[in-house]
Design an enzyme around this catalytic site. Sequence first.
Site, short mmCIF file in Angstrom:
data_model
loop_
_atom_site.label_atom_id
_atom_site.label_comp_id
_atom_site.label_asym_id
_atom_site.label_seq_id
_atom_site.Cartn_x
_atom_site.Cartn_y
_atom_site.Cartn_z
N ASP A 275 0.87 -1.19 0.00
CA ASP A 275 0.00 0.00 0.00
C ASP A 275 0.90 1.23 0.00
O ASP A 275 2.05 1.18 0.43
CB ASP A 275 -0.91 0.01 1.24
CG ASP A 275 -2.17 0.84 1.03
OD1 ASP A 275 -3.24 0.27 0.76
OD2 ASP A 275 -2.07 2.09 1.14
N ASP A 322 -6.96 -4.50 -5.36
CA ASP A 322 -8.17 -3.81 -4.86
C ASP A 322 -7.90 -2.31 -4.78
O ASP A 322 -7.82 -1.74 -3.69
CB ASP A 322 -8.56 -4.38 -3.49
CG ASP A 322 -9.85 -3.77 -2.96
OD1 ASP A 322 -10.61 -3.19 -3.76
OD2 ASP A 322 -10.08 -3.86 -1.73
N CYS A 362 -14.09 -0.62 -7.35
CA CYS A 362 -15.21 -0.07 -6.57
C CYS A 362 -15.74 1.21 -7.21
O CYS A 362 -16.44 1.98 -6.57
CB CYS A 362 -14.80 0.16 -5.13
SG CYS A 362 -13.38 1.24 -4.96
#
Length: 419
Positions: A275, A322, A362
Amino acid sequence: MPKPSASSAKHAQLSVRLSPRGVARLQGRHPWAYRSDLIIEKNAQKDILPGAMVRVFEAHEKGERGKFLGTALYSSSSQIAIRMISHGSVADLPALIAERIHAAVAYRKEFVTNTDAYRVVFSEADFLPGLIVDRYNDVLSVQILTQAMDSAPAREAIVQTLRKEGALMPAGIPAGIIERVDPRIRDLEQLPPRPSGPLFGDKTSTVINMNGIRFHYDGLEGQKTGAFLDQRENYAAAARYAHGEALDVFCYHGGFALHLALDPSAKCSSVIGVDSSRPALEMAEKNAALNGREMEWIEANAFDLLREYSAADRHYDTIVLDPPAFAKSKRDLEKALRGYKELNLRALKMLRPGGILVTCSCSFHVSAADFMGVVADAARDAHKDLRVIENRGAAKDHPILLNVPETSYLKCVMLYMSN
Ligand code: SAH
């Protein structure tokens, strides 16, 4: 939308009329009407207060009222000028809010398992436009997104109902209800700024348990309301197929990574989380420790890291992608699709035969078909054949309301690479 139990209006409510386009939208069971479809008589305009409950009628050709369509909540600032809350009359908004929260809790009781963290109220999908409530074990997190839900009586009804909603908590009463404020949304709704903070009780952080794995939760930190609860069922599904060396790209607090490392059905020899946010990785590390594990977390820009790893000929058996929403609006669509394509292409090049790709989007503006198309393009460019094992969306506590496309945004595709 369920009919309310109360059927007659106690107070005189103001009325609005809708153009044929607005009427058609409502008849399609979508709860929104845009400002351009709303007709308010000039002399009534100043009477309709921000956040008011209004009675909605069809506009008749001769400027008269047509058929009664139901009751809505009005916003003086949003382009979405009204959001329907009932196809009938509503006498008492606080009572309706309480009734809808009970119904939302009952739905979760039936469909949500194996977790003490889930979305309790999902705005339009629970017929409570402008209200989001998430449960994190003994702490509830509330988000208020519209003028109507921000009104004092609505707030009172929300807090009092949640406090007393015994079915929600093992101990009956939450240890804390906190409000998580999105300053951008308050600004858009022309609501005065207010800080995030407790609405009831004083507990703001806790430990949650999703699928048998524990996570720290701090209600006043982190993104969204603190966790990406919508991926919860996908974590467990990914664990069923994960094996070998695994890479969780855009890992945040380690939702996928911890499941791949700890879920009894996962067969991973190693799991690395990636990340770009240091605080997110610090929390991921704490979460691993909470479950008695030490894991590797890498702070990096995912695009750079994937480029570097594939140049270095590194390979993995399981890769999770993701990323954050690349398309925040329709205008960003092309750029977003290029971003998804690049990520998926790089991941596929690094996947060993027999490998698993879990790839997510998303972005509401990227449809499920667009997203599958982009992954297919990436597979073609990588010269790989992929089988779709599962084509998934958000967990069941984030219900998709069939005629409200905006309630469906998360795509999570699990693929097997045969060559
Ligand atoms: N998979 C996570 C949610 C990911 S949200 C979960 O299930 O909880 C998206 C994450 O991407 C955020 O943690 C954000 O910090 C991170 N991020 C955003 N841009 C990035 C980039 N360019 N490279 C790496 N991480 C990035």
